[in-house]
Design an enzyme around this catalytic site. Structure first.
Site, PDB file in Angstrom:
ATOM      1  N   HIS A  17      29.092  46.429  41.107  1.00 26.49           N
ATOM      2  CA  HIS A  17      29.649  46.469  41.973  1.00 26.49           C
ATOM      3  C   HIS A  17      30.007  46.378  43.852  1.00 26.49           C
ATOM      4  O   HIS A  17      30.122  45.294  44.080  1.00 26.49           O
ATOM      5  CB  HIS A  17      30.393  47.315  42.290  1.00 26.49           C
ATOM      6  CG  HIS A  17      31.330  48.097  41.138  1.00 26.49           C
ATOM      7  ND1 HIS A  17      31.233  49.549  40.291  1.00 26.49           N
ATOM      8  CD2 HIS A  17      32.108  47.166  40.246  1.00 26.49           C
ATOM      9  CE1 HIS A  17      32.072  49.157  39.031  1.00 26.49           C
ATOM     10  NE2 HIS A  17      32.598  48.150  39.121  1.00 26.49           N
ATOM     11  N   LYS A  41      44.857  55.640  32.019  1.00 28.76           N
ATOM     12  CA  LYS A  41      42.724  55.735  31.352  1.00 28.76           C
ATOM     13  C   LYS A  41      42.806  56.451  32.007  1.00 28.76           C
ATOM     14  O   LYS A  41      42.363  56.791  32.945  1.00 28.76           O
ATOM     15  CB  LYS A  41      42.656  54.251  31.962  1.00 28.76           C
ATOM     16  CG  LYS A  41      41.514  53.901  31.389  1.00 28.76           C
ATOM     17  CD  LYS A  41      41.112  52.697  32.322  1.00 28.76           C
ATOM     18  CE  LYS A  41      39.289  51.908  32.697  1.00 28.76           C
ATOM     19  NZ  LYS A  41      38.974  50.506  33.211  1.00 28.76           N
ATOM     20  N   ARG A  90      29.177  39.641  34.550  1.00 32.65           N
ATOM     21  CA  ARG A  90      27.798  40.098  34.175  1.00 32.65           C
ATOM     22  C   ARG A  90      27.534  39.167  32.825  1.00 32.65           C
ATOM     23  O   ARG A  90      25.639  38.955  33.122  1.00 32.65           O
ATOM     24  CB  ARG A  90      27.636  41.248  33.948  1.00 32.65           C
ATOM     25  CG  ARG A  90      28.232  42.750  34.818  1.00 32.65           C
ATOM     26  CD  ARG A  90      28.341  44.182  33.979  1.00 32.65           C
ATOM     27  NE  ARG A  90      29.749  44.115  33.145  1.00 32.65           N
ATOM     28  CZ  ARG A  90      30.320  44.301  32.934  1.00 32.65           C
ATOM     29  NH1 ARG A  90      29.902  45.657  32.838  1.00 32.65           N
ATOM     30  NH2 ARG A  90      31.461  44.918  32.429  1.00 32.65           N
ATOM     31  N   SER A 127      30.128  50.825  34.299  1.00 32.97           N
ATOM     32  CA  SER A 127      30.942  52.515  35.529  1.00 32.97           C
ATOM     33  C   SER A 127      30.494  53.776  33.885  1.00 32.97           C
ATOM     34  O   SER A 127      30.339  54.759  33.579  1.00 32.97           O
ATOM     35  CB  SER A 127      31.876  52.678  35.795  1.00 32.97           C
ATOM     36  OG  SER A 127      31.867  51.443  37.363  1.00 32.97           O
TER      37      SER A 127
HETATM   38  O1  PNS Z   1      37.242  48.443  36.523  1.00 36.73           O
HETATM   39  P1  PNS Z   1      38.027  47.568  36.245  1.00 36.73           P
HETATM   40  O2  PNS Z   1      38.413  48.582  34.831  1.00 36.73           O
HETATM   41  O3  PNS Z   1      37.463  46.654  34.791  1.00 36.73           O
HETATM   42  O4  PNS Z   1      38.946  46.577  36.536  1.00 36.73           O
HETATM   43  C1  PNS Z   1      40.234  45.914  35.781  1.00 36.73           C
HETATM   44  C2  PNS Z   1      41.201  45.510  36.601  1.00 36.73           C
HETATM   45  C3  PNS Z   1      40.986  47.854  37.370  1.00 36.73           C
HETATM   46  C4  PNS Z   1      40.688  45.192  38.320  1.00 36.73           C
HETATM   47  C5  PNS Z   1      42.858  45.730  36.856  1.00 36.73           C
HETATM   48  O5  PNS Z   1      43.101  46.190  35.132  1.00 36.73           O
HETATM   49  C6  PNS Z   1      43.677  44.779  37.233  1.00 36.73           C
HETATM   50  O6  PNS Z   1      43.447  44.550  37.958  1.00 36.73           O
HETATM   51  N1  PNS Z   1      44.556  45.986  37.362  1.00 36.73           N
HETATM   52  C7  PNS Z   1      46.252  46.009  37.906  1.00 36.73           C
HETATM   53  C8  PNS Z   1      46.909  45.859  36.853  1.00 36.73           C
HETATM   54  C9  PNS Z   1      47.187  44.194  37.004  1.00 36.73           C
HETATM   55  O7  PNS Z   1      47.116  44.074  38.014  1.00 36.73           O
HETATM   56  N2  PNS Z   1      46.848  43.686  35.831  1.00 36.73           N
HETATM   57  C10 PNS Z   1      47.066  42.767  35.711  1.00 36.73           C
HETATM   58  C11 PNS Z   1      48.101  41.756  34.990  1.00 36.73           C
HETATM   59  S1  PNS Z   1      48.658  42.272  33.594  1.00 36.73           S
END
Ligand code: PNS
Length: 168
Positions: A17, A41, A90, A127
């Protein structure tokens, strides 16, 4: 002034990150590291802990700030004049999900996403893998910043008697 956002769960923030955040900070005038709150989550670190760890990790980057958000990412982007979402890619296995997210965010509010190729050294890093290794007492010192390592070791010690969430 061009502003980017690096969103994620950051549970916890890893060297992978941090690499993407540092590289984004060279490309944009300002970068927001957004700790996204997803109540459905389970997480090892609380939101406040994840924010504190992220702040500690980016303190050497003068144009980077840390924030948190519990709604749609695109709403944060629109409210804060963010020009682009930056996410690390990645491996090919990340691509389908990241493309879908990029497209829905573009469709919802016209927010662009830039997918930044991860350094090969971090292509395996996540993570959840860090939590799994730490849960079993493995060495994650090459995978996370020093401040995160200290907190992971503390969590592992705390959980050895009380039952752990390190593996989730
Ligand atoms: O580190 P992660 O868990 O892969 O990150 C995912 C994240 C938090 C970036 C993604 O789930 C997100 O943007 N969540 C906020 C809600 C949202 O806007 N979802 C997308 C449209 S459904």
């Amino acid at each position: 002034m061009k502003k980017a956002i690096c969103p994620g769960s950051f549970d916890p923030i890893t060297n992978g990150h941090l690499d993407v955040i540092e590289r984004a900070s060279h490309l944009f005038d300002k970068v927001v590291v957004a700790v996204l709150v997803n109540s459905s989550k389970g997480s090892l670190f609380t939101v406040d802990e994840r924010i504190a760890l992220a702040k500690d990790c980016v303190k050497h980057l003068s144009n980077v700030k840390v924030d948190s958000w519990s709604g749609l990412l695109v709403d944060y982007c629109r409210e804060n004049d963010i020009d682009a979402i930056v996410k690390g890619l990645r491996a090919v296995s990340d691509f389908d999900y990241e493309l879908q997210m990029a497209q829905i965010n573009l469709q919802l509010k016209g927010v662009d996403t830039l997918l930044m190729a991860a350094k090969p050294a971090y292509s395996f890093l996540s993570s959840s893998l860090v939590r799994e290794i730490a849960r079993y007492g493995g060495d994650v010192s090459s995978l996370v910043p020093a401040g995160v390592l200290i907190e992971l070791v503390k969590k592992a010690k705390d959980s050895s008697s009380a039952g752990s969430q390190l593996g989730r």
